[in-house]
Write an enzyme that holds these catalytic residues in place. Structure first.
Site, PDB file in Angstrom:
ATOM      1  N   LYS A 213       5.555  22.643  64.426  1.00 33.38           N
ATOM      2  CA  LYS A 213       6.966  22.354  64.178  1.00 33.38           C
ATOM      3  C   LYS A 213       7.417  22.771  62.779  1.00 33.38           C
ATOM      4  CE  LYS A 213       7.795  20.278  68.175  1.00 33.38           C
ATOM      5  NZ  LYS A 213       8.791  20.756  69.135  1.00 33.38           N
ATOM      6  N   ASP A 214       6.485  23.012  61.869  1.00 26.47           N
ATOM      7  CA  ASP A 214       6.874  23.503  60.546  1.00 26.47           C
ATOM      8  C   ASP A 214       7.667  24.799  60.654  1.00 26.47           C
ATOM      9  OD1 ASP A 214       5.373  21.409  59.641  1.00 26.47           O
ATOM     10  OD2 ASP A 214       3.857  22.611  58.626  1.00 26.47           O
TER      11      ASP A 214
END
Length: 452
Positions: A43-44
Site C-alpha cells: 500500500k505504500d
C-alpha cells in the site's frame, strides 16, 4: 548511494520462488515480496501516488489533514508520507482489524478511530461514513478514498506491473492477488495484459464478500454478505478500482484456510507474511489444475506478519476460532486425567475455624469460597496464617472476612501453556466448568496430566 528520504525506497521489491508450500503446483511459483517497502506493505505505492496526485490537483494543501478509512496498511503508507511531507492523519478502521495495525499507525502520530465491522457502508457508524463525515467537518482536510481513487490502480500500472514484467523477463503467465480495493490487481493486470493479453489474472476473494458472484453473474447479491475474519480482501460493495473486465477468475478462500496457510508460509518458506498472503497461497493450491509445468505464476505478498501477532500467529486465537487442533493438552484433558474427586468449596458464612479443619482433614491448601453456590472468592493456607498472626481470635469469624479474589476461570479448550502461565505464587490454581460442575486445576494436576 543513498536516498534523500524514506519515500524514495518504495518499490523495486524482490521476486522469490516458493518451494515447499507450492510443491504440488507444476508451474514455477514466484512471490512478489512487498514487505520490503518502508511501511512493510504494497500500500505504500498507492499511498504516495494518491498524495502526489492530490498535491498536483490542489486537493491536498500544505499543512492539511489526511482522513481515510483503512484496514491499516494504506494508513501506514499515508502516515509515513505525511511525516515526510508535513501532514496530519486521521484514520477510521474496523474492529476486526488487528491491534498491532492500530498501534503501528499511532506510532507515526496518526489518530485512529475504530468503528464496528458488522454495519452497512451507508450506516453512519461505518468506517466509510465516519471518514466522510470527518472530511466535511475538519478544515483543510482531504480524503484519498482508496476504493474509488484511480490513482490507486495507476500506481500499480506505473510501478508494480512493469517490475513484475521485467523480473520475469516477460515470462509471467498468471498473476494471483487478493482483491480488496482492487487497485493492486487491476493496475498490474492492465499493464500485463497490454504486454500479453493471454496472461491470466486470478483474484482471491473471501466468503462473505460480493466479488466472485458479481464477476460470474453481474449481480450484487446482499445475501452473499456476512462478517468474515480474513483481513485485507473482499468487500460488501463494488469499489471503482476493481476492474472486473481485467480479472479472469475469482477464487474464494475460507477464513480457516487463509489463517492456517499464513502460518505455513512462515514455517515452510521462512517468509513472515500477513493474512491475505495466506488467502492467496491457499487459493493457488485450490486452483492447481489451472497450471502446467511451463507456466510462471506470480503471487502478490502484500504485507508483513508482524501485524497479525495477536491473531494468525497466536495459537490461542486460532483455537478460540476453531481453526487449530493440535496435540497440546487443554484444560479438558487435565480435568479428565485427574482423579475423580468432587471439588471442595466452603460457604462464605462458614467460620475460619471450619475452613482450617477442612484444610487439615483433606490435606489441601486452598478452598474456593461460594455464596449461594456461586464462586465469589478463595481462601488459602497463607490467607489463614497471615490472619491468625494478626488476630488469633479471628477463628470464629466468617471466611468472607479474609477471602481474596477467586481463582480465574478458563475455558475447557484453554491450552496447557496458557494455564501454566496463569499459575504462579499469587494465583496457585484456575477453575474450569465441565458439564455444569466446577473443577480446580493446580500445578500438581498439570504435572500429573503431562506424566500420565
Amino acid at each position: 548511494m543513498w536516498y534523500n528520504n524514506i519515500l524514495e525506497t518504495i518499490g523495486n521489491t524482490p521476486l522469490v520462488r516458493l518451494n515447499r508450500v507450492a510443491k504440488d503446483i507444476p508451474a514455477t511459483v514466484l512471490a512478489k515480496i512487498e514487505t520490503t517497502n518502508p511501511g512493510n506493505s504494497i500500500k505504500d505505492r498507492m499511498a504516495i501516488k494518491m498524495i502526489e496526485d492530490a498535491e498536483k490537483s490542489g486537493k491536498l494543501k500544505p499543512g492539511g489533514t489526511i482522513i481515510e478509512g483503512t484496514s491499516g496498511n494504506t494508513g501506514m503508507g499515508l502516515a509515513i508520507a505525511a511525516v515526510i511531507k508535513g501532514y496530519k492523519c486521521i484514520f477510521t478502521s474496523t474492529d476486526k482489524q488487528s491491534k498491532e495495525k492500530f498501534d503501528a499507525l499511532r506510532a507515526f502520530g496518526a489518530e485512529v478511530i475504530v468503528c464496528p465491522t458488522n454495519v452497512d457502508p451507508e450506516d453512519p457508524r461505518s468506517y466509510y461514513s465516519v471518514s466522510s463525515r470527518l472530511e466535511r467537518e475538519v478544515p483543510n482536510s482531504w480524503k484519498p478514498n482508496q476504493y474509488d481513487n484511480l490513482s490507486n490502480s495507476q500506481a500499480h500500472y506505473e510501478q508494480t506491473g512493469p517490475e513484475i514484467w521485467e523480473q520475469t523477463e516477460g515470462k509471467i503467465t498468471h498473476l494471483i492477488a487478493g482483491v480488496g480495493t482492487g487497485g493492486t490487481i487491476s493496475g498490474i493486470a492492465r499493464y500485463l495484459k497490454e504486454k500479453n493479453p493471454a496472461i491470466q489474472i486470478l483474484g482471491i476473494d473471501t466468503y462473505g464478500s460480493v466479488f466472485k458472484k458479481y464477476k460470474e453473474t453481474g449481480i450484487l447479491d446482499k445475501n452473499e454478505i456476512y462478517p468474515y475474519i480474513t483481513e485485507g480482501i473482499g468487500e460488501d460493495f463494488l469499489p471503482q478500482n476493481v476492474d472486473f473486465n481485467l480479472i479472469d477468475h475469482f477464487e474464494k478462500v475460507t477464513d480457516k484456510d487463509a489463517a492456517l496457510m499464513t502460518r505455513e508460509i512462515a514455517r515452510k518458506e521462512g517468509i513472515f507474511a500477513g493474512n491475505s498472503t495466506g488467502s492467496a497461497v491457499a487459493g493457488l493450491l485450490q486452483m492447481k489444475d489451472r497450471f502446467k509445468a511451463s507456466d510462471v505464476v506470480v503471487i502478490i505478498f502484500p504485507d508483513h506478519g508482524s501485524r497479525y501477532m495477536g491473531k494468525m500467529y497466536n495459537d490461542d486465537w486460532l483455537r478460540d476460532h476453531g481453526f487449530l487442533k493440535d496435540e497440546k493438552l487443554t484444560a479438558r484433558d487435565i480435568v479428565h486425567r485427574k482423579e475423580n474427586q468432587q471439588i471442595v468449596t466452603i460457604d462464605c458464612e462458614q467460620t475460619i475455624l471450619e475452613a482450617i479443619n477442612t484444610i487439615k482433614s483433606l490435606n489441601i491448601s486452598q478452598i474456593p469460597v461460594t455464596q449461594k453456590g456461586m464462586v465469589i472468592g478463595k481462601i488459602t493456607e497463607s490467607d489463614i496464617l497471615n490472619s491468625l498472626i494478626e488476630n488469633p481470635s479471628i477463628k470464629s469469624q466468617p471466611v468472607k472476612n479474609i477471602a481474596t479474589a477467586p481463582f480465574p476461570f478458563v475455558d475447557l479448550n484453554t491450552s496447557i501453556d496458557k494455564i501454566s502461565a496463569m499459575i504462579n505464587k499469587d494465583n496457585i490454581a484456575v477453575l474450569v466448568e465441565d458439564n455444569g460442575q466446577i473443577e480446580i486445576i493446580t500445578q500438581y494436576d498439570i504435572i500429573n496430566a503431562i506424566s500420565a
